[in-house]
Design an enzyme around this catalytic site. Structure first.
Site, mmCIF file in Angstrom:
data_model
loop_
_atom_site.group_PDB
_atom_site.id
_atom_site.type_symbol
_atom_site.label_atom_id
_atom_site.label_comp_id
_atom_site.label_asym_id
_atom_site.label_seq_id
_atom_site.Cartn_x
_atom_site.Cartn_y
_atom_site.Cartn_z
ATOM 1 N N ASN A 6 -34.796 0.939 18.346
ATOM 2 C CA ASN A 6 -33.547 1.545 17.438
ATOM 3 C C ASN A 6 -33.171 2.854 18.070
ATOM 4 O O ASN A 6 -33.962 3.815 18.031
ATOM 5 C CB ASN A 6 -34.119 1.653 16.077
ATOM 6 N N LEU A 7 -31.966 3.007 18.234
ATOM 7 C CA LEU A 7 -31.661 4.221 18.985
ATOM 8 C C LEU A 7 -30.959 5.265 17.721
ATOM 9 O O LEU A 7 -30.783 6.424 18.116
ATOM 10 C CB LEU A 7 -30.372 4.068 19.924
ATOM 11 N N LYS A 8 -31.059 4.705 16.569
ATOM 12 C CA LYS A 8 -30.817 5.627 15.507
ATOM 13 C C LYS A 8 -29.499 6.536 15.876
ATOM 14 O O LYS A 8 -28.421 5.901 16.117
ATOM 15 C CB LYS A 8 -31.880 6.608 15.120
ATOM 16 N N HIS A 85 -33.221 -0.219 6.652
ATOM 17 C CA HIS A 85 -33.974 0.760 7.273
ATOM 18 C C HIS A 85 -34.438 1.927 6.594
ATOM 19 O O HIS A 85 -33.568 2.143 5.452
ATOM 20 C CB HIS A 85 -33.378 1.099 8.632
ATOM 21 N N GLU A 133 -42.673 -0.116 7.563
ATOM 22 C CA GLU A 133 -42.786 1.081 8.201
ATOM 23 C C GLU A 133 -43.055 2.214 7.314
ATOM 24 O O GLU A 133 -42.191 2.624 6.385
ATOM 25 C CB GLU A 133 -41.429 1.497 8.816
ATOM 26 N N ILE A 138 -43.118 7.688 10.433
ATOM 27 C CA ILE A 138 -41.668 7.544 11.265
ATOM 28 C C ILE A 138 -41.274 8.906 12.163
ATOM 29 O O ILE A 138 -41.268 9.975 11.259
ATOM 30 C CB ILE A 138 -40.482 7.247 10.598
ATOM 31 N N GLY A 173 -44.222 5.608 14.818
ATOM 32 C CA GLY A 173 -45.004 6.372 15.600
ATOM 33 C C GLY A 173 -45.517 5.692 16.953
ATOM 34 O O GLY A 173 -46.297 6.156 17.606
ATOM 35 N N ALA A 194 -38.445 3.973 17.814
ATOM 36 C CA ALA A 194 -37.095 4.320 18.249
ATOM 37 C C ALA A 194 -37.516 5.840 19.037
ATOM 38 O O ALA A 194 -37.165 5.721 20.250
ATOM 39 C CB ALA A 194 -36.538 5.169 16.889
ATOM 40 N N SER A 195 -38.231 6.569 18.675
ATOM 41 C CA SER A 195 -37.960 8.013 19.346
ATOM 42 C C SER A 195 -39.074 7.860 20.512
ATOM 43 O O SER A 195 -38.733 8.700 21.462
ATOM 44 C CB SER A 195 -38.823 9.014 18.569
HETATM 45 O O1 LIG Z 1 -36.568 2.212 13.534
HETATM 46 C C1 LIG Z 1 -37.305 2.626 14.088
HETATM 47 C C2 LIG Z 1 -38.370 3.186 13.247
HETATM 48 O O2 LIG Z 1 -37.877 3.904 12.165
HETATM 49 C C3 LIG Z 1 -39.467 3.760 14.029
HETATM 50 O O3 LIG Z 1 -39.103 5.118 14.425
HETATM 51 P P1 LIG Z 1 -40.147 5.884 15.269
HETATM 52 O O4 LIG Z 1 -40.521 5.089 16.639
HETATM 53 O O5 LIG Z 1 -39.266 7.347 15.930
HETATM 54 O O6 LIG Z 1 -41.445 6.295 14.543
#
Ligand SMILES: O=C[C@H](O)COP(=O)(O)O
Length: 214
Positions: A6-8, A85, A133, A138, A173, A194-195
Site C-alpha cells: 500500500n503506497l498510502k 483501512h 492491523e 502501523i 511494521g 506500506a512504509s
Molecule cells: O496498509 C498498510 C499498513 O497500514 C501497514 O503499514 P506499515 O507497513 O507502514 O506499518
C-alpha cells in the site's frame, strides 16, 4: 504468501515501486500487488504489476461528488481493493456496501480491521480476504508478527470460525523477509505493508528481502 504494498499517500515514485514489484514477482514467483493513490491506478497498472485500489465507496454511478467508484478503479486497471483501512475507516453498513460494490465490479476485496473481534465481524460480510492491523504498530519498525503474534493467530481463528474461505493477512511494521516468514508461520496467507517499501531508499531491494524466505 501474497504481498500487498500500500503506497498510502507517501511521496514515493509509484512507477518505480510498481516496476520493481512486477520484476520481483516475476523473478520469485511470489504474488505481489501494489495499491497506489486512485489517480495513479491507470499508469501503475500499465506497468503490468497487479494493481489494487486503496478504497472504494459503496455507491454506484449518480450524484455522489468526490466518491471513488468501484467501476472506475476497475476500468482504470485495478483488480482488487482495500476496504476499511485503518486510515480510511467506514461504518459497518458502508463496509458491506463497499464489498458489494467491489464485487459488482469484479474486484477482489480485502477488508481491514483492528483486532480479531472485528475480523470475525467483517468476515461475515463475505470479502475475499481480511487484514488484521493493530493501529499502534502501523508505520513503526516492529512487526505485528513479532510484537503481537497472538493477534494474528486469533484473527486466523476468528475468520475461520465465520467463513473458512476468507483469507487472512496481517500488517503493521512488516519490513523484512523474516517478518514475512513469521507471519506465514502464524497462519497468515498474506501481508499488507506500506512504509517498509514506500519509504525505502531502494524499494527493489526491500521487495527482494521480503520474498527471500518464501
Ligand atoms: O496498509 C498498510 C499498513 O497500514 C501497514 O503499514 P506499515 O507497513 O507502514 O506499518
Amino acid at each position: 504468501m501474497f504481498i500487498l504494498v500500500n503506497l498510502k499517500a507517501y511521496p514515493c515514485d509509484p512507477i518505480e515501486v510498481a516496476t520493481a514489484a512486477r520484476d520481483v514477482a516475476e523473478e520469485s514467483g511470489v504474488r505481489i500487488a501494489v495499491s497506489p493513490q486512485a489517480a495513479d491506478i491507470s499508469r501503475v497498472a500499465d506497468t503490468g504489476v497487479e494493481t489494487w485500489a486503496q478504497h472504494v465507496d459503496p455507491n454506484g454511478h449518480g450524484s455522489h461528488t468526490g466518491s471513488t467508484l468501484a467501476e472506475a478503479v476497475a476500468e482504470a486497471g485495478a483488480v482488487g481493493t482495500l476496504i476499511n483501512h485503518s486510515e480510511k475507516r467506514l461504518k459497518l453498513a458502508d463496509i458491506d456496501g463497499s464489498v458489494q460494490a467491489a464485487e459488482r465490479a469484479d474486484l477482489e476485496t480485502c477488508v481491514c480491521a483492528n483486532n480479531p473481534a472485528q475480523i470475525g465481524a467483517v468476515s461475515a460480510l463475505g470479502p475475499d480476504s481480511v487484514a488484521v492491523e493493530p493501529p499502534e504498530l502501523i508505520g513503526g519498525d516492529v512487526s505485528v508478527a513479532t510484537a503481537d503474534p497472538g493477534i494474528v493467530t486469533d484473527a486466523v481463528d476468528a475468520a475461520a470460525n465465520v467463513d473458512d474461505d476468507v483469507d487472512v493477512y496481517c500488517g503493521a511494521g512488516i519490513s523484512t523477509g523474516d517478518d514475512v516468514v513469521t507471519a506465514e508461520e502464524l497462519g497468515a496467507s498474506g501481508i499488507l505493508l506500506a512504509s517498509g517499501v514506500a519509504k525505502a531508499d531502494d524499494p527493489r531491494a526491500a521487495l527482494e528481502d521480503l520474498v527471500s524466505g518464501l
